[in-house]
Design an enzyme around this catalytic site. Structure first.
Site, mmCIF file in Angstrom:
data_model
loop_
_atom_site.group_PDB
_atom_site.id
_atom_site.type_symbol
_atom_site.label_atom_id
_atom_site.label_comp_id
_atom_site.label_asym_id
_atom_site.label_seq_id
_atom_site.Cartn_x
_atom_site.Cartn_y
_atom_site.Cartn_z
ATOM 1 N N LYS A 107 0.837 -1.271 -0.082
ATOM 2 C CA LYS A 107 -0.114 -0.212 0.000
ATOM 3 C C LYS A 107 0.884 1.362 0.095
ATOM 4 O O LYS A 107 0.586 2.272 -0.691
ATOM 5 C CB LYS A 107 -1.005 -0.091 1.131
ATOM 6 C CG LYS A 107 -1.843 0.938 1.255
ATOM 7 C CD LYS A 107 -3.337 0.936 2.045
ATOM 8 C CE LYS A 107 -3.913 2.093 2.053
ATOM 9 N NZ LYS A 107 -4.523 2.231 3.284
ATOM 10 N N HIS A 121 14.487 21.439 18.808
ATOM 11 C CA HIS A 121 13.773 20.236 18.658
ATOM 12 C C HIS A 121 14.488 19.427 17.746
ATOM 13 O O HIS A 121 15.672 19.192 17.771
ATOM 14 C CB HIS A 121 12.455 20.446 18.439
ATOM 15 C CG HIS A 121 11.143 19.348 18.481
ATOM 16 N ND1 HIS A 121 11.737 18.098 18.802
ATOM 17 C CD2 HIS A 121 9.874 19.410 18.052
ATOM 18 C CE1 HIS A 121 10.614 17.315 18.780
ATOM 19 N NE2 HIS A 121 9.635 18.237 18.227
ATOM 20 N N PHE A 148 22.593 17.881 22.658
ATOM 21 C CA PHE A 148 22.931 17.414 24.225
ATOM 22 C C PHE A 148 21.784 17.718 25.032
ATOM 23 O O PHE A 148 21.052 18.827 24.667
ATOM 24 C CB PHE A 148 24.051 17.854 24.580
ATOM 25 C CG PHE A 148 25.400 17.053 24.117
ATOM 26 C CD1 PHE A 148 26.005 16.152 24.789
ATOM 27 C CD2 PHE A 148 25.945 17.472 22.870
ATOM 28 C CE1 PHE A 148 27.002 15.477 24.437
ATOM 29 C CE2 PHE A 148 26.867 16.857 22.500
ATOM 30 C CZ PHE A 148 27.438 15.627 22.829
ATOM 31 N N HIS A 166 18.270 17.124 27.403
ATOM 32 C CA HIS A 166 16.774 16.623 27.192
ATOM 33 C C HIS A 166 15.886 17.015 28.377
ATOM 34 O O HIS A 166 16.206 17.025 29.307
ATOM 35 C CB HIS A 166 16.552 14.983 27.044
ATOM 36 C CG HIS A 166 15.409 14.653 26.227
ATOM 37 N ND1 HIS A 166 14.314 14.318 26.788
ATOM 38 C CD2 HIS A 166 15.356 14.300 24.907
ATOM 39 C CE1 HIS A 166 13.418 13.853 25.786
ATOM 40 N NE2 HIS A 166 14.049 14.045 24.730
ATOM 41 N N ASP A 197 19.848 13.119 18.571
ATOM 42 C CA ASP A 197 20.281 13.775 17.427
ATOM 43 C C ASP A 197 21.568 13.894 17.185
ATOM 44 O O ASP A 197 22.135 14.037 16.055
ATOM 45 C CB ASP A 197 19.660 15.167 17.613
ATOM 46 C CG ASP A 197 18.379 15.294 17.454
ATOM 47 O OD1 ASP A 197 17.556 14.694 16.401
ATOM 48 O OD2 ASP A 197 17.562 16.035 18.240
ATOM 49 N N ARG A 200 -6.767 23.892 25.546
ATOM 50 C CA ARG A 200 -6.754 25.465 25.878
ATOM 51 C C ARG A 200 -6.178 25.632 27.259
ATOM 52 O O ARG A 200 -7.139 25.574 28.172
ATOM 53 C CB ARG A 200 -8.034 25.848 25.468
ATOM 54 C CG ARG A 200 -8.158 27.494 25.253
ATOM 55 C CD ARG A 200 -7.759 28.265 26.414
ATOM 56 N NE ARG A 200 -8.189 29.653 25.959
ATOM 57 C CZ ARG A 200 -7.556 30.550 26.781
ATOM 58 N NH1 ARG A 200 -6.880 30.324 27.919
ATOM 59 N NH2 ARG A 200 -7.830 31.834 26.642
#
Ligand code: COA
Length: 374
Positions: free
Chosen positions: A70, A220, A257, A259, A310, A354
């Site tokens: 698919k 990020h 580095f 988190h 990362d 919210r």
């Protein structure tokens, strides 16, 4: 009046429930729907993991074959998408290219009823690499590549389009593993963005476009590109140590580095680090890997701050010949699986997201007509 607890960046705030991912238990650990990330990265393919996240269980052989077929059938790009990609300039950021690509696709193939959400998720997972590499190859070699390669996997499809040939199994598997590690991570900034947008009952493409925007930032997903830029600055471990000490002295952040959730290590790092070493050996590299290791050591020795997913992902991608500016978009090609699952989970038990704010502005003011203002 309800007391408001101050939580900078919502750190530590439980903002909802999820059955998709458990992260940071006892300072470490990561699992997707109960499956440990080490088990998945050792034994599963990215497609199995995407299926697990989106469909809710690991596929059996028949389900996996059907899913792969698919996805292969959904890789093509409509002509108007190609035309839009061709007019985006070569110096645009590839994350902006993907954001635009998702947006234009949302106009051409609108989700319509939420009953179509799984098809939209599959379509995006299948064609994000096509969009990215169609644009990249058009802008770098002037080629209008065929985005419907016969490769079964997302990783093979990606590398085939990038390099114009089928990748080695080592490279394909390494990319596949990073896709598994990047697939899902609970209420991170981009996923939370997607859930906020989905929570207003907006469409799937809007939620994903917003998530891509959030992922782009250097705090990020953008950290993998920033990490590579840092590593490449140094020509030896000694120079790297001196450079990083200088940056820390100036209170600069070292990308790749630290988190928000993990406290002692990122469970994805050891897998990426091992792959980086293997690929460095294969490439005959004599300095990038050792420079990376030196940065990791000095960060730990000086600050007790560890490399996150990362940092070594950057060297893994570099050794596969992937240009640095495509690193964060690879994250999109993977995280679309987690985002999709979160959008569906949000919709299944929706409540508008919210929160409230603590007002710190001026007290009541008397309106002054414009003629009387200084
Ligand atoms: N380099 C240097 N110092 C760092 C650091 C890094 N990468 N990460 C955290 N710190 C330090 C901060 O300077 C701060 O020190 P201080 O208390 O002396 O001011 C302390 O550690 C807390 O950092 P803070 O940024 O407030 O924590 P957070 O929970 O908001 O940050 C990140 C989490 C991920 C945003 C942060 O670690 C960071 O910016 N890392 C670099 C970007 C990155 O790699 N992002 C990808 C995350 S997967």
């Amino acid at each position: 009046m309800t007391a408001i607890k101050k939580t900078g960046g919502l750190a530590g705030v439980i903002a909802g429930q999820t059955a998709l991912c458990a992260v940071g238990g006892e300072g470490a650990g990561l699992s997707y729907r109960g499956y440990d990330i080490d088990d998945l990265s050792d034994n599963a393919s990215f497609e199995e993991v995407a299926y697990l996240l989106i469909a809710g269980h690991l596929p059996n052989r028949g389900e996996l074959d059907e899913y792969i077929a698919k996805l292969k059938s959904l890789r093509g790009l409509p002509d108007p998408v190609k035309q839009v990609l061709e007019i985006i300039p070569a110096n645009a950021h590839p994350m902006a290219v993907l954001r635009t690509g998702v947006s234009i696709l949302g106009n051409l193939e609108p989700e319509g009823d939420f009953a179509n959400q799984v098809l939209v998720a599959d379509r995006l997972l299948a064609c994000l690499p096509s969009m990215l590499l169609y644009w990249h190859r058009f802008q770098t070699d002037g080629e209008r590549i065929d985005v419907e390669t016969g490769d079964d996997s997302v990783s093979g499809h990606f590398l085939h389009m990038l390099h114009g040939k089928r990748p080695s199994e080592l490279h394909r598997k390494s990319l596949d593993t990073t896709l598994i590690l990047y697939a899902e991570h609970e209420f991170n900034a981009s996923t939370f963005t997607a859930r906020i947008i989905a929570g207003t009952l907006s469409d799937f493409h809007s939620a994903v476009s917003g998530a891509i925007g959030a992922l782009r930032g250097a705090l990020h997903g953008g950290a993998n590109e920033a990490a590579m830029a840092l590593i490449e600055k140094f020509s030896s471990p000694e120079e790297a140590i001196e450079g990083v000490l200088g940056m820390l002295g100036r209170k600069e952040k070292i990308m790749g580095f630290g988190h928000r959730v993990y406290t002692t290590s990122d469970p994805r790092n050891s897998v990426n680090k091992k792959m980086a070493e293997v690929l460095a050996d294969e490439a005959g590299d004599t300095h990038l890997y050792v420079v990376s290791e030196a940065i990791e050591k000095v960060m730990w020795d000086q600050k007790k701050i560890f490399a996150n997913a990362d940092f070594f992902a950057a060297t893994v991608y570099h050794f596969m010949g992937i240009p640095t500016y495509l690193f964060t978009p690879i994250f999109v090609c993977s995280r679309i699986s987690g985002w999709s699952a979160h959008i569906m989970e949000q919709r299944a038990d929706n409540k508008l997201i919210r929160p409230a704010a603590d007002y710190i502005g001026p007290g009541p003011q008397k309106f002054v007509p414009i003629e009387e203002r200084h």
